[in-house]
Design a protein around this motif. Structure first.
Motif, PDB file in Angstrom:
ATOM      1  N   THR A   1       7.365  -6.440  -7.442  1.00  0.00           N
ATOM      2  CA  THR A   1       6.503  -7.412  -8.126  1.00  0.00           C
ATOM      3  C   THR A   1       6.153  -8.513  -7.155  1.00  0.00           C
ATOM      4  O   THR A   1       7.029  -9.048  -6.471  1.00  0.00           O
ATOM      5  N   TYR A   2       4.873  -8.858  -7.045  1.00  0.00           N
ATOM      6  CA  TYR A   2       4.451  -9.972  -6.188  1.00  0.00           C
ATOM      7  C   TYR A   2       4.425 -11.247  -7.012  1.00  0.00           C
ATOM      8  O   TYR A   2       4.009 -11.231  -8.168  1.00  0.00           O
ATOM      9  N   GLY A   3       4.828 -12.324  -6.425  1.00  0.00           N
ATOM     10  CA  GLY A   3       4.818 -13.609  -7.117  1.00  0.00           C
ATOM     11  C   GLY A   3       6.065 -13.771  -7.957  1.00  0.00           C
ATOM     12  O   GLY A   3       6.762 -12.801  -8.252  1.00  0.00           O
TER      13      GLY A   3
ATOM     14  N   PRO B   1      -6.592   4.998  -7.062  1.00  0.00           N
ATOM     15  CA  PRO B   1      -7.674   4.019  -6.930  1.00  0.00           C
ATOM     16  C   PRO B   1      -7.226   2.750  -6.202  1.00  0.00           C
ATOM     17  O   PRO B   1      -6.026   2.517  -6.018  1.00  0.00           O
ATOM     18  N   ASN B   2      -8.165   1.925  -5.790  1.00  0.00           N
ATOM     19  CA  ASN B   2      -7.843   0.644  -5.176  1.00  0.00           C
ATOM     20  C   ASN B   2      -6.974  -0.169  -6.122  1.00  0.00           C
ATOM     21  O   ASN B   2      -7.221  -0.213  -7.317  1.00  0.00           O
ATOM     22  N   GLY B   3      -5.937  -0.778  -5.564  1.00  0.00           N
ATOM     23  CA  GLY B   3      -5.051  -1.603  -6.365  1.00  0.00           C
ATOM     24  C   GLY B   3      -3.938  -0.823  -7.050  1.00  0.00           C
ATOM     25  O   GLY B   3      -3.135  -1.392  -7.781  1.00  0.00           O
ATOM     26  N   ALA B   4      -3.867   0.491  -6.824  1.00  0.00           N
ATOM     27  CA  ALA B   4      -2.880   1.336  -7.505  1.00  0.00           C
ATOM     28  C   ALA B   4      -1.455   1.056  -7.046  1.00  0.00           C
ATOM     29  O   ALA B   4      -0.497   1.282  -7.795  1.00  0.00           O
TER      30      ALA B   4
ATOM     31  N   LYS C   1      -0.672   1.795  -3.445  1.00  0.00           N
ATOM     32  CA  LYS C   1      -0.454   2.675  -2.291  1.00  0.00           C
ATOM     33  C   LYS C   1       0.070   1.899  -1.080  1.00  0.00           C
ATOM     34  O   LYS C   1       1.062   2.301  -0.475  1.00  0.00           O
ATOM     35  N   SER C   2      -0.613   0.793  -0.741  1.00  0.00           N
ATOM     36  CA  SER C   2      -0.169   0.009   0.424  1.00  0.00           C
ATOM     37  C   SER C   2       1.229  -0.550   0.195  1.00  0.00           C
ATOM     38  O   SER C   2       2.054  -0.577   1.114  1.00  0.00           O
ATOM     39  N   THR C   3       1.484  -0.986  -1.022  1.00  0.00           N
ATOM     40  CA  THR C   3       2.802  -1.532  -1.360  1.00  0.00           C
ATOM     41  C   THR C   3       3.884  -0.482  -1.115  1.00  0.00           C
ATOM     42  O   THR C   3       4.922  -0.772  -0.510  1.00  0.00           O
TER      43      THR C   3
ATOM     44  N   ALA D   1      -1.140   0.364   9.466  1.00  0.00           N
ATOM     45  CA  ALA D   1      -1.679  -0.416   8.362  1.00  0.00           C
ATOM     46  C   ALA D   1      -3.186  -0.262   8.297  1.00  0.00           C
ATOM     47  O   ALA D   1      -3.827   0.155   9.253  1.00  0.00           O
ATOM     48  N   GLN D   2      -3.735  -0.629   7.159  1.00  0.00           N
ATOM     49  CA  GLN D   2      -5.168  -0.484   6.948  1.00  0.00           C
ATOM     50  C   GLN D   2      -5.967  -1.328   7.934  1.00  0.00           C
ATOM     51  O   GLN D   2      -7.033  -0.936   8.369  1.00  0.00           O
ATOM     52  N   ASP D   3      -5.437  -2.509   8.243  1.00  0.00           N
ATOM     53  CA  ASP D   3      -6.176  -3.368   9.184  1.00  0.00           C
ATOM     54  C   ASP D   3      -5.804  -3.059  10.628  1.00  0.00           C
ATOM     55  O   ASP D   3      -6.282  -3.705  11.539  1.00  0.00           O
TER      56      ASP D   3
END
Ligand code: ADP
Ligand code: ADP
Length: 221
Positions: A12-14, A41-44, A46-48, A83-85
């Protein structure tokens, strides 16, 4: 062996009640030596998930074993995370970036593979002058040069034209076949990875909803 195993994984973020549940109740097991598509989808989340597996972030709950270790950060040297960037030093040239890769991975650096993947890039060009696709190629060359046991690639195909995508997919599949490397690559477009992956993990709304052999999943739907 098992490349990644999650049990009740959550992040959980925050802080407090306003926290955003980026991942929750994730339980899955990814066998070693597979080329796995992490699709959602975006925000699913995946990066996390990839950041957690790379040991760059810690779960809020649950357990995550990577390459047999309960502490992914402890096995970071056996993992390549892109990473994506694609953080690469913008002021270095392509040649210096590859040289630095070799210097930072003594006794392990696979120069032949790294140079082959980076082959068409201009050696004297600075990273900041490269296109997104060229940066991807350089980042993958660096990752492959490390001879990792596990590659975690965040949207690696996004900036590539179809020809480069096909070529680099081939390189990744050959790497998995030759060295038994486990590869996880994310995308929000299943067809971008189609044909190249033999294992699928679907993630949506912070949960891994379906995972398994690509053959079984594709034939059942
Ligand atoms: P994606 O294309 O995978 O959705 P994002 O653009 O959402 O990627 O995220 C890129 C980076 O920004 C990631 O490192 C992610 O953790 C971070 N990020 C995403 N959303 C937020 C947010 N709401 N607040 C702060 N950082 C975020
Ligand atoms: P994906 O990679 O599938 O696009 P992410 O893992 O980047 O998804 O993000 C999952 C959710 O968590 C998104 O809603 C995103 O905005 C949020 N998020 C990601 N990173 C952060 C962050 N550092 N701080 C706050 N929210 C974040």
């Amino acid at each position: 062996g098992v490349a990644i195993e999650a049990r009740g994984l959550a992040r959980t973020y925050g802080r407090g009640g306003g926290g955003h549940r980026a991942l929750h109740d994730c339980s899955f097991r990814l066998p070693a030596g597979r080329v796995c598509a992490l699709v959602g989808p975006n925000g699913a989340g995946k990066s996390t998930l990839l950041n957690l597996a790379a040991g760059l972030d810690r779960p809020g709950a649950g357990t995550l074993s990577v390459l047999g270790s309960r502490d992914p950060a402890a096995v970071r040297g056996r993992i390549a995370h892109v990473a994506q960037d694609k953080p690469l030093y913008p002021q270095l040239t392509v040649a210096d970036t590859l040289w630095a890769g070799a210097e930072l991975n003594p006794g392990r650096w696979d120069r032949a593979t790294a140079d082959r993947v980076a082959g068409t890039l201009p050696g004297t060009a600075r990273v900041r002058a490269l296109s997104g696709g060229q940066r991807t190629r350089l980042a993958l060359a660096l990752a492959l040069g490390k001879r990792p046991e596990l590659m975690l690639l965040d949207e690696p195909m996004a900036d590539l034209d179809p020809l480069a995508r096909h070529e680099l997919m081939g390189v990744l599949m050959a790497e998995a076949a030759e060295h038994g490397t486990s590869i996880v690559m994310s995308s929000h477009i299943l067809t971008e990875l189609e044909g190249a992956c033999d294992y699928l993990l679907f993630v949506d709304g912070g949960r891994v909803r379906l995972g398994g052999e690509a053959e079984d999943i594709v034939s059942a739907h």
